[in-house]
Design a protein around this motif. Structure first.
Motif, PDB file in Angstrom:
ATOM      1  N   LEU A   1       0.825  -1.210   0.000  1.00 11.84           N
ATOM      2  CA  LEU A   1       0.000   0.000   0.000  1.00 11.84           C
ATOM      3  C   LEU A   1       0.860   1.260   0.000  1.00 11.84           C
ATOM      4  CD1 LEU A   1      -2.965  -0.815   2.412  1.00 11.84           C
ATOM      5  CD2 LEU A   1      -3.160   0.005   0.064  1.00 11.84           C
ATOM      6  N   VAL A   2       1.898   1.278   0.803  1.00 10.67           N
ATOM      7  CA  VAL A   2       2.772   2.457   0.854  1.00 10.67           C
ATOM      8  C   VAL A   2       3.469   2.668  -0.487  1.00 10.67           C
ATOM      9  CG1 VAL A   2       4.822   3.425   1.950  1.00 10.67           C
ATOM     10  CG2 VAL A   2       3.081   2.309   3.345  1.00 10.67           C
ATOM     11  N   VAL A   3       3.959   1.597  -1.096  1.00 10.12           N
ATOM     12  CA  VAL A   3       4.629   1.714  -2.401  1.00 10.12           C
ATOM     13  C   VAL A   3       3.650   2.206  -3.468  1.00 10.12           C
ATOM     14  CG1 VAL A   3       5.828   0.436  -4.209  1.00 10.12           C
ATOM     15  CG2 VAL A   3       6.360  -0.010  -1.821  1.00 10.12           C
ATOM     16  N   GLY A   4       2.427   1.665  -3.464  1.00  7.72           N
ATOM     17  CA  GLY A   4       1.419   2.130  -4.410  1.00  7.72           C
ATOM     18  C   GLY A   4       1.060   3.594  -4.210  1.00  7.72           C
ATOM     19  N   GLY A   5       0.977   4.034  -2.964  1.00  7.49           N
ATOM     20  CA  GLY A   5       0.700   5.442  -2.703  1.00  7.49           C
ATOM     21  C   GLY A   5       1.809   6.354  -3.181  1.00  7.49           C
ATOM     22  N   ILE A   6       3.063   5.940  -3.015  1.00  3.58           N
ATOM     23  CA  ILE A   6       4.186   6.751  -3.497  1.00  3.58           C
ATOM     24  C   ILE A   6       4.159   6.853  -5.018  1.00  3.58           C
ATOM     25  CG2 ILE A   6       6.704   6.828  -3.664  1.00  3.58           C
ATOM     26  CD1 ILE A   6       6.822   5.592  -0.888  1.00  3.58           C
ATOM     27  N   MET A   7       3.842   5.775  -5.695  1.00  2.00           N
ATOM     28  CA  MET A   7       3.770   5.806  -7.160  1.00  2.00           C
ATOM     29  C   MET A   7       2.627   6.694  -7.639  1.00  2.00           C
ATOM     30  SD  MET A   7       4.671   1.896  -8.278  1.00  2.00           S
ATOM     31  CE  MET A   7       4.763   2.382  -9.994  1.00  2.00           C
ATOM     32  N   MET A   8       1.517   6.700  -6.929  1.00  2.37           N
ATOM     33  CA  MET A   8       0.412   7.588  -7.297  1.00  2.37           C
ATOM     34  C   MET A   8       0.790   9.056  -7.113  1.00  2.37           C
ATOM     35  SD  MET A   8      -2.262   5.771  -8.314  1.00  2.37           S
ATOM     36  CE  MET A   8      -3.763   6.676  -7.963  1.00  2.37           C
ATOM     37  N   CYS A   9       1.516   9.359  -6.062  1.00  2.00           N
ATOM     38  CA  CYS A   9       1.968  10.736  -5.849  1.00  2.00           C
ATOM     39  C   CYS A   9       2.969  11.162  -6.918  1.00  2.00           C
ATOM     40  CB  CYS A   9       2.575  10.870  -4.454  1.00  2.00           C
ATOM     41  SG  CYS A   9       1.404  10.663  -3.087  1.00  2.00           S
ATOM     42  N   MET A  10       3.829  10.253  -7.344  1.00  2.00           N
ATOM     43  CA  MET A  10       4.767  10.565  -8.425  1.00  2.00           C
ATOM     44  C   MET A  10       4.028  10.787  -9.742  1.00  2.00           C
ATOM     45  SD  MET A  10       7.780   7.824  -7.529  1.00  2.00           S
ATOM     46  CE  MET A  10       8.617   8.153  -9.074  1.00  2.00           C
ATOM     47  N   ALA A  11       2.978  10.026  -9.999  1.00  4.57           N
ATOM     48  CA  ALA A  11       2.201  10.219 -11.223  1.00  4.57           C
ATOM     49  C   ALA A  11       1.452  11.537 -11.214  1.00  4.57           C
ATOM     50  CB  ALA A  11       1.218   9.065 -11.400  1.00  4.57           C
ATOM     51  N   CYS A  12       1.081  12.027 -10.043  1.00  7.54           N
ATOM     52  CA  CYS A  12       0.369  13.301  -9.957  1.00  7.54           C
ATOM     53  C   CYS A  12       1.214  14.448 -10.478  1.00  7.54           C
ATOM     54  CB  CYS A  12      -0.047  13.565  -8.508  1.00  7.54           C
ATOM     55  SG  CYS A  12      -0.634  15.235  -8.191  1.00  7.54           S
ATOM     56  N   ARG A  13       2.524  14.409 -10.223  1.00  5.87           N
ATOM     57  CA  ARG A  13       3.406  15.477 -10.682  1.00  5.87           C
ATOM     58  C   ARG A  13       3.458  15.537 -12.204  1.00  5.87           C
ATOM     59  NH1 ARG A  13       5.291  20.401  -9.665  1.00  5.87           N
ATOM     60  NH2 ARG A  13       7.303  20.763 -10.674  1.00  5.87           N
ATOM     61  N   GLY A  14       3.476  14.399 -12.861  1.00  2.00           N
ATOM     62  CA  GLY A  14       3.531  14.387 -14.313  1.00  2.00           C
ATOM     63  C   GLY A  14       2.202  14.693 -14.979  1.00  2.00           C
ATOM     64  N   MET A  15       1.090  14.584 -14.248  1.00  2.40           N
ATOM     65  CA  MET A  15      -0.220  14.847 -14.826  1.00  2.40           C
ATOM     66  C   MET A  15      -0.621  16.309 -14.760  1.00  2.40           C
ATOM     67  SD  MET A  15      -2.366  11.592 -13.344  1.00  2.40           S
ATOM     68  CE  MET A  15      -3.908  12.232 -13.989  1.00  2.40           C
ATOM     69  N   MET A  16       0.104  17.131 -14.013  1.00  2.71           N
ATOM     70  CA  MET A  16      -0.238  18.538 -13.919  1.00  2.71           C
ATOM     71  C   MET A  16       0.008  19.232 -15.247  1.00  2.71           C
ATOM     72  SD  MET A  16      -1.430  19.154 -10.918  1.00  2.71           S
ATOM     73  CE  MET A  16      -1.310  20.920 -10.812  1.00  2.71           C
ATOM     74  N   PRO A  17      -0.913  20.100 -15.712  1.00  2.00           N
ATOM     75  CA  PRO A  17      -0.694  20.829 -16.962  1.00  2.00           C
ATOM     76  C   PRO A  17       0.525  21.741 -16.866  1.00  2.00           C
ATOM     77  CG  PRO A  17      -2.998  20.930 -16.288  1.00  2.00           C
ATOM     78  CD  PRO A  17      -2.229  20.355 -15.137  1.00  2.00           C
ATOM     79  N   GLU A  18       1.073  22.088 -18.039  1.00  2.00           N
ATOM     80  CA  GLU A  18       2.281  22.905 -18.072  1.00  2.00           C
ATOM     81  C   GLU A  18       2.032  24.294 -17.506  1.00  2.00           C
ATOM     82  OE1 GLU A  18       5.263  22.027 -18.862  1.00  2.00           O
ATOM     83  OE2 GLU A  18       4.737  19.980 -19.419  1.00  2.00           O
ATOM     84  N   ARG A  19       0.870  24.855 -17.768  1.00  2.00           N
ATOM     85  CA  ARG A  19       0.610  26.215 -17.282  1.00  2.00           C
ATOM     86  C   ARG A  19       0.473  26.264 -15.766  1.00  2.00           C
ATOM     87  NH1 ARG A  19      -4.236  24.538 -19.605  1.00  2.00           N
ATOM     88  NH2 ARG A  19      -6.020  24.470 -18.180  1.00  2.00           N
ATOM     89  N   ASP A  20       0.025  25.143 -15.159  1.00  2.00           N
ATOM     90  CA  ASP A  20      -0.059  25.087 -13.705  1.00  2.00           C
ATOM     91  C   ASP A  20       1.272  24.741 -13.075  1.00  2.00           C
ATOM     92  OD1 ASP A  20      -2.699  25.699 -13.912  1.00  2.00           O
ATOM     93  OD2 ASP A  20      -3.391  23.620 -13.800  1.00  2.00           O
ATOM     94  N   ARG A  21       2.103  23.975 -13.813  1.00  2.00           N
ATOM     95  CA  ARG A  21       3.391  23.598 -13.266  1.00  2.00           C
ATOM     96  C   ARG A  21       4.377  24.763 -13.280  1.00  2.00           C
ATOM     97  NH1 ARG A  21       6.096  18.594 -16.178  1.00  2.00           N
ATOM     98  NH2 ARG A  21       3.878  18.051 -16.207  1.00  2.00           N
ATOM     99  N   TYR A  22       4.307  25.581 -14.337  1.00  2.00           N
ATOM    100  CA  TYR A  22       5.200  26.728 -14.461  1.00  2.00           C
ATOM    101  C   TYR A  22       4.346  27.979 -14.619  1.00  2.00           C
ATOM    102  CZ  TYR A  22       8.291  22.889 -15.666  1.00  2.00           C
ATOM    103  OH  TYR A  22       8.979  21.701 -15.672  1.00  2.00           O
ATOM    104  N   ALA A  23       3.621  28.286 -13.589  1.00  2.00           N
ATOM    105  CA  ALA A  23       2.700  29.423 -13.658  1.00  2.00           C
ATOM    106  C   ALA A  23       3.430  30.747 -13.523  1.00  2.00           C
ATOM    107  CB  ALA A  23       1.631  29.308 -12.568  1.00  2.00           C
TER     108      ALA A  23
END
Length: 263
Positions: A197-219
């Motif tokens: 569960l902990v490993v799966g949660g860390i992978m989900m948090c890492m995927a969240c960073r890549g899913m953010m749009p470019e305008r929100d990531r570098y606002a």
């Protein structure tokens, strides 16, 4: 593609960890009787969070649930609470992660919303894993403490009986007077489920960073101060450039020093 794979793998690991946590919570073999040094091996006792069971060599098994809550130790009830909270957090995380999958389209849901839901699911998985590992570890500590106390008491009784007994009765008396319990299979299932569960949660948090749009990531935009040369250049451009052709002509046809035209 890498972000999608990371999210899917995190979701799969979270679901597997939740299944392991549920299985560990429902299993009866949290503590099993230690048969080492026990002269009575026809009866095998084991217990879980909800009931205790006795199994005979003939295959007959009888289980009895815990009919009381107030009579149980406080740490035992804390283990129950931790496992239940871990299962609830894991179930909520799986429910959120289903709608947050990037490979599934839910209406006109934006990528920013999916990224936020992925982060929430990852946090839920991590909290569920921590609760599961903590609950199993607390129960394992209780088993170790009781095992040590039972061994110490039984060895003292064996020394006493060996000193005052006759012949081989000392060896029989040195066996444990009360049954000792050791780790059951449910503990290992709970540890593995919480870790997954902990490993799966860390992978989900890492995927969240890549899913953010470019305008929100570098606002933010970088601020660049103007140099002195640029200031002077702008001042020079702002000044009106008067040419000789703008000079007014006098009545005699000669150029005047005045820089204004009279209409």
């Amino acid at each position: 593609m890498a972000v999608t794979m990371c999210q899917v793998m995190g979701f799969v690991l979270g679901a597997l960890g939740l299944a392991g946590t549920i299985a560990a919570t429902a299993m009866d073999m949290w503590s099993t009787e230690d048969l080492y040094g026990n002269i009575v091996t026809s009866v095998y006792t084991y217990s879980g969070l909800w009931r205790s069971c006795v199994r005979q060599t003939s295959g007959f098994t009888e289980c009895r649930p815990y009919f009381t809550i107030l009579g149980l130790p406080g740490l035992f009830q804390a283990v129950r609470a931790l496992m239940i909270v871990g299962v609830l957090f894991g179930a909520i995380g799986v429910f959120i992660a289903i709608f947050a999958l990037k490979c599934l389209r839910m209406g006109n849901m934006e990528d920013r919303v999916k990224a936020t839901m992925t982060l929430a699911a990852g946090v839920m998985f991590i909290l569920a894993g921590i609760c599961a590992v903590a609950g199993v570890s607390v129960f394992a500590n209780l088993i170790v403490t009781n095992f040590t106390l039972t061994t110490f008491t039984s060895s003292d009784a064996g020394v006493f009986a060996g000193g005052y007994g006759a012949g081989g009765f000392g060896g029989i008396a040195s066996a444990p007077l009360t049954p000792r319990y050791t780790f059951g299979s449910a503990l290992f299932v709970g540890w593995v489920g919480g870790g997954v569960l902990v490993v799966g949660g860390i992978m989900m948090c890492m995927a969240c960073r890549g899913m953010m749009p470019e305008r929100d990531r570098y606002a933010g935009t970088a601020y660049k101060s103007a140099t002195h040369s640029a200031i002077y250049r702008s001042e020079a451009k702002s000044r009106p450039n008067y040419d000789e052709s703008f000079k007014a002509h006098s009545m005699e046809g000669r150029r005047s020093n005045q820089k204004f035209d009279y209409v």
